[in-house]
Design a protein around this motif. Sequence first.
Motif, PDB file in Angstrom:
ATOM      1  N   ASN A 258       0.824  -1.107  -0.068  1.00 16.44           N
ATOM      2  CA  ASN A 258       0.048   0.251  -0.092  1.00 16.44           C
ATOM      3  C   ASN A 258       0.855   1.422  -0.130  1.00 16.44           C
ATOM      4  O   ASN A 258       1.862   1.332   0.722  1.00 16.44           O
ATOM      5  N   ASN A 314      -1.844   3.982  -5.306  1.00 15.81           N
ATOM      6  CA  ASN A 314      -2.459   2.556  -4.962  1.00 15.81           C
ATOM      7  C   ASN A 314      -2.581   2.475  -3.242  1.00 15.81           C
ATOM      8  O   ASN A 314      -1.257   2.590  -3.009  1.00 15.81           O
ATOM      9  N   PRO A 315      -3.397   2.302  -2.392  1.00 18.93           N
ATOM     10  CA  PRO A 315      -4.858   2.095  -2.943  1.00 18.93           C
ATOM     11  C   PRO A 315      -5.442   3.437  -2.713  1.00 18.93           C
ATOM     12  O   PRO A 315      -5.162   4.366  -1.917  1.00 18.93           O
ATOM     13  N   ILE A1010      -9.697   0.917  -6.575  1.00 18.55           N
ATOM     14  CA  ILE A1010      -8.589   0.780  -5.316  1.00 18.55           C
ATOM     15  C   ILE A1010      -7.334   0.390  -5.596  1.00 18.55           C
ATOM     16  O   ILE A1010      -6.678   0.982  -4.720  1.00 18.55           O
ATOM     17  N   GLN A1011      -6.795  -0.036  -6.955  1.00 15.79           N
ATOM     18  CA  GLN A1011      -5.616   0.042  -7.031  1.00 15.79           C
ATOM     19  C   GLN A1011      -4.884   1.021  -7.577  1.00 15.79           C
ATOM     20  O   GLN A1011      -3.651   1.355  -8.270  1.00 15.79           O
TER      21      GLN A1011
ATOM     22  N   PRO B  48      -7.144  -7.247  -7.619  1.00 18.41           N
ATOM     23  CA  PRO B  48      -7.950  -6.072  -7.072  1.00 18.41           C
ATOM     24  C   PRO B  48      -8.857  -6.634  -5.938  1.00 18.41           C
ATOM     25  O   PRO B  48      -8.915  -5.746  -4.966  1.00 18.41           O
ATOM     26  N   HIS B  51      -7.112  -7.459  -2.678  1.00 26.18           N
ATOM     27  CA  HIS B  51      -6.602  -6.080  -2.252  1.00 26.18           C
ATOM     28  C   HIS B  51      -7.701  -5.506  -1.293  1.00 26.18           C
ATOM     29  O   HIS B  51      -7.497  -4.828  -0.333  1.00 26.18           O
ATOM     30  N   TYR B  52      -8.836  -5.195  -1.980  1.00 23.35           N
ATOM     31  CA  TYR B  52      -9.957  -4.847  -1.429  1.00 23.35           C
ATOM     32  C   TYR B  52     -10.165  -5.264  -0.196  1.00 23.35           C
ATOM     33  O   TYR B  52     -10.404  -4.577   0.903  1.00 23.35           O
ATOM     34  N   ILE B  55      -7.520  -4.522   2.634  1.00 26.14           N
ATOM     35  CA  ILE B  55      -7.510  -3.227   3.157  1.00 26.14           C
ATOM     36  C   ILE B  55      -8.582  -3.131   4.185  1.00 26.14           C
ATOM     37  O   ILE B  55      -8.718  -2.355   5.209  1.00 26.14           O
TER      38      ILE B  55
END
Lengths: 1105, 84
Positions: A258, A314-315, A1010-1011, B48, B51-52, B55
């Motif tokens: 991140n 990102n993010p 998000i990325q 993605p 990752h979502y 987080i």
Amino acid sequence: METYGKSGVRRVIPGEYLASDPKGRACMLASVEKNKLVYVLNRDGQKEVRISSPLEAHKPGALVFALAALDTGYENPAWAALEVDYTESDQDYTGQAYRDIEKQLVYYELDLGLNHVVRKWSDAVDRTANLLFQVPGGTDGPSGVLVCGQESITYRHSNQDAFRVPIPRRRGATEDPSRRRYIICGVMHKMRGAGAFFFLLQSEDGDIFKVTLELASDDNDNKTGEVERLNIKYFDTVPPATNLCILKSGFLYVATENGDQYFYQFEKLGDDDNEMVFTSDDYPADTTAPYEAPYFHPRPLENMSRSVGIPCMNPITDCKVANLTNDDANQIYTLSGTGAHGALKTLRHGLEVSEIVESELPAKPTAVWTIKRTANDTSDAYIILSFATGTLVLSVGETVEEASDTGFLTSTPTLAVQQFGEDTLIQVYPKGIRQILANGEIKEWPSPQHRSIVAATSNQRQVAIALSSGELVYFEADSDNTLAEYDEKRQMSGGVTALSLGELPPGRLRTNFLAVGCDDSTVRIMSVAPDTCLESKSVQALTSPPSALNIMAMPDSSSGGSSLYLHIGLFSGVYLRTVIDEVTGDLSDTRTRFLGAKPAKLFRVMVKERPSILALSTRAWLGYSDSQTQAFTLTPLNYGGLEWGWNFTNEQCPEGIVGIQGKNLRIFTIDDLAENLLSESVTLRYTPRKFVLHQDYSLFYVIETENNVLPPHLREQLQNDPSVVNGDAAVLPPEDFGYPKGEKHWSSCIQVVDPVSEKEVLYTVELAENEAAVSISIAPFASQDDERFLVVGTGKDMVLQPGAPLSSTCGFIHIYRFLENGKELELIHKTKMDQPPLALLGFQGRLLVGLGKELHIFDLGLKQLLRKAKASVVPSLLVGLQTQGSRIVCSDVRESVTYVVYKHQETRLIPFVDDVVSRHTTCTTMVDYQTTAGGDKFGNLWLVRCPQAVSESSDEEGGGLHLLHEKGYLNGTPNRLDLMIHFYVQDVPVALQKAPLVAGGKDVIIWAGIQGTIGVLVPFLSREDVDFFQSLEMHLRADDAPLAGRDHLAYRSYYVPVKGVIDGDLCERFLVLDRGTKERVAAEMDRTVREVERKVQDIRTRFAF
Amino acid sequence: MADKLRAQQQLEQLQARYIGTTHPDTTKFEWTSNIMRDSYASYVGHQPLLHYMAIGYGEPKEKIRAFFLNKMIQPVGKPPEVQE
């Protein structure tokens, strides 16, 4: 090439893992379950790698957790996989088989002689193992793998014993001494010379450990290849990464998970420091056996130093588009990063400018030029400034100082200067032209009586001037480097406002064209060839008189080489670019852009060895050909108030620009043409989740939460505990070490951020009692004279674990009053809810709240919020609200959107239309009263529309009884939404907004992923454009197929067939195609390459950048 | 009769080759297990999405990945008792 897995990323498609034999002889591709393929790699004479048909090593019911290639030297290639077989546990209803499941380390060997793959060896390893790392083999080491699991790193190989070291735990006042860590990534590095290697493995906290292997020696002190022990010691701490890479030049590249990515430079390898070394001698190989946990003290970087960072979006967790700086275009504001790296970033379209010199002048200059002394000089000799009543000459050497006796006339303003012929200097002033020869001799050409010069243009061998009477006079260089006047003069119909000749092409004696701008709003191209001197070639009518002209050869994508461009600046602030046909002088392919409200001025400058055009209006713009596509690009400079600009070249600064800004003379450079977004950031405290903008104050209110992190008061309490030992008391900066973890604790705050003037956080409210903010809104309350309040929804004691639904003890809604122009917040009261309110929105002077499946309407009371209405509106969990009029669009966490109408008289909420597809909605925005745009967790963007009749019937007068009594359809509302568009974008959209992006542009839908993706959906205005791009897209799908041979249409239709969207990214690939393909595609579409490129670029510049 | 046998054999072949191919006696447990395994593999495979979630949970992606893979072993709990 072999394409497989066209059905997408699925559990049996080998593609999740890839490991290649270190000698490059074969590679294995594995899927999450069952399938493994081995490709043998052969090299033919041209060193081209060819792949064999795949060899299969499938095993049904086997789940693969990690895959690594073994280093076997020159023996048969082999791979190690971490596998679990679930076939037995699927049959055993007692659950015993599941409890007894072992994770296996399995070796697969490719027999190169027999050309098949065998399962060679397997052994049980730690049940929690998640990663494998290759250990060098052959002559370099003992071969085998490191198996990493929860608090364990084990060396395993088929012919060796197991050696295990635990992952050391952090020691500190705020650290939980019993927490066990995982390794999340790492890298093996072989040093020069055989047999020396080490591992750098990173734990989930970001701590890097150095792991080394010691080999046993025989009686003669020779290494035997038998492993004796494994050592681990703390190395340094960097942000948690997805991968690490050691460069030969002595850098560690940290691909952070991140936020910004970093390069670290090695200073030493931690060989001779005081860090504790833990060896496998002290720990049992069996993870279930008891042992004493190892501890270390984290400390600032010692073995490495941070060298370069790569900024990274990102993010993105939220995004808004607004104009807070009073620019002519909107800015993009995003929430990026996690933990202490969380930031509110501002993105603007523009090029970064670095200023070299700024000096104030006695008066306000009107123009500035630089000039070389002779044609062969590389550096500029003079800077010449023109004022309203005179001219100032500065000589450029070691220093810049005023020069006298240069021959220039200083008592009059100057119109133009030019280094002419070999070594003559020319000064054009209203009453004549002065030539300064190399020997100091001065020749004058006086302007005819009662007429003065109003415009002039020149290059090294040609000069053209316009007189106040509208006459054009043309000169060329004589053999003795002086001016030779042509007899042909030409009377223009109106006054001349601008002239341009253009640069002399290399090796030529003259350019053929002179552009003349007249005050009757025309531009004429005239020939200046000897036999057709000052004959008109072509005319272009304009919307306003031209204020500046510039003919320039620039690299051009359409012609493949370079084209002659005529740049036109108008008094209205509009800029046009047209292409001049180099033979006939015809003008074609005109493109227009509005620069600003002031008359445009144009200057030729060199940036990055490319001829570029500096266009000045209220803002400064640079037009250049993009380095990738060669397409002409116009980008604003991050440099205000520029009134004049000219190239400046000397030894220190080969590509500078000298400019005037008010009374200041400035010299600056443009260093990077590739990055056309300017970014600024304000650091926040925790991971930002959502934000709202207060338009009146231009301030953002951000909610930030951190899961499983000790809140500040607990941290302080632990830190000040008298029993804390000295060495443990050090407070670690969270930006380097992260926040101290604490299970089931939340840290959360609300921050007020000013991204415009102060560029910092102005105020922070830390939430107490394990509450965490989940939603935020600004709502005006009618009961308080429409005063606006900040409303924040929180959840108390929330438990968020993968694979389990969110649980909490209760939720609250906090109401804050804005103080000090929004710079401070005052808590009015908080109201308890039975669960966290995940959606909040101001609505008709009241507050809409989403609680679970229900939608509530609250009014503001003195002690708490008062409920006015409620209804169950969505099937599972309400996560988002949008409203227009009496209509409310509710998004559900997994059931798309439901439209709800509020009936004012009965205070009744009635859902009346919902969707047929269960979309896991992340964000929505209302595009118009009927239509909602949204994004979902799987990376789709879509637009749904309420049928007209349904929409009208929902808004009928009365209490909505007809809606209430309508029969529901298939367990939903009576009506269904129509799908308008659907498009797979891959990244998970987190924010959507309808807004314009460029000055004077139309609305687009801007989305952020998000990325770190920021994209736009541009509406088509005409059917013609749709047909054009549809056909272009179709051709590019065939002619520009992706590298891996997958189908573009199938990709964009990943979950739902693509509908109503044309892939602009694909269409823009046209610009980078090779010449032949471009021409073929254009011919198939019955267009020229130039037309196609123009259309493709137009759609971008009209709506975005 | 031979046709029926061949059809049966073909079906068995398909079941061996393609995970999740059902048969007339597919139980609820088998069916839901298969769906959940597909879902977890999809979470792991699509970066993605992973990752979502990472987080959201405030954990590194690698931990979430390992967790989901682990869930694939027995995604919907114990199999039902078989009645003979």
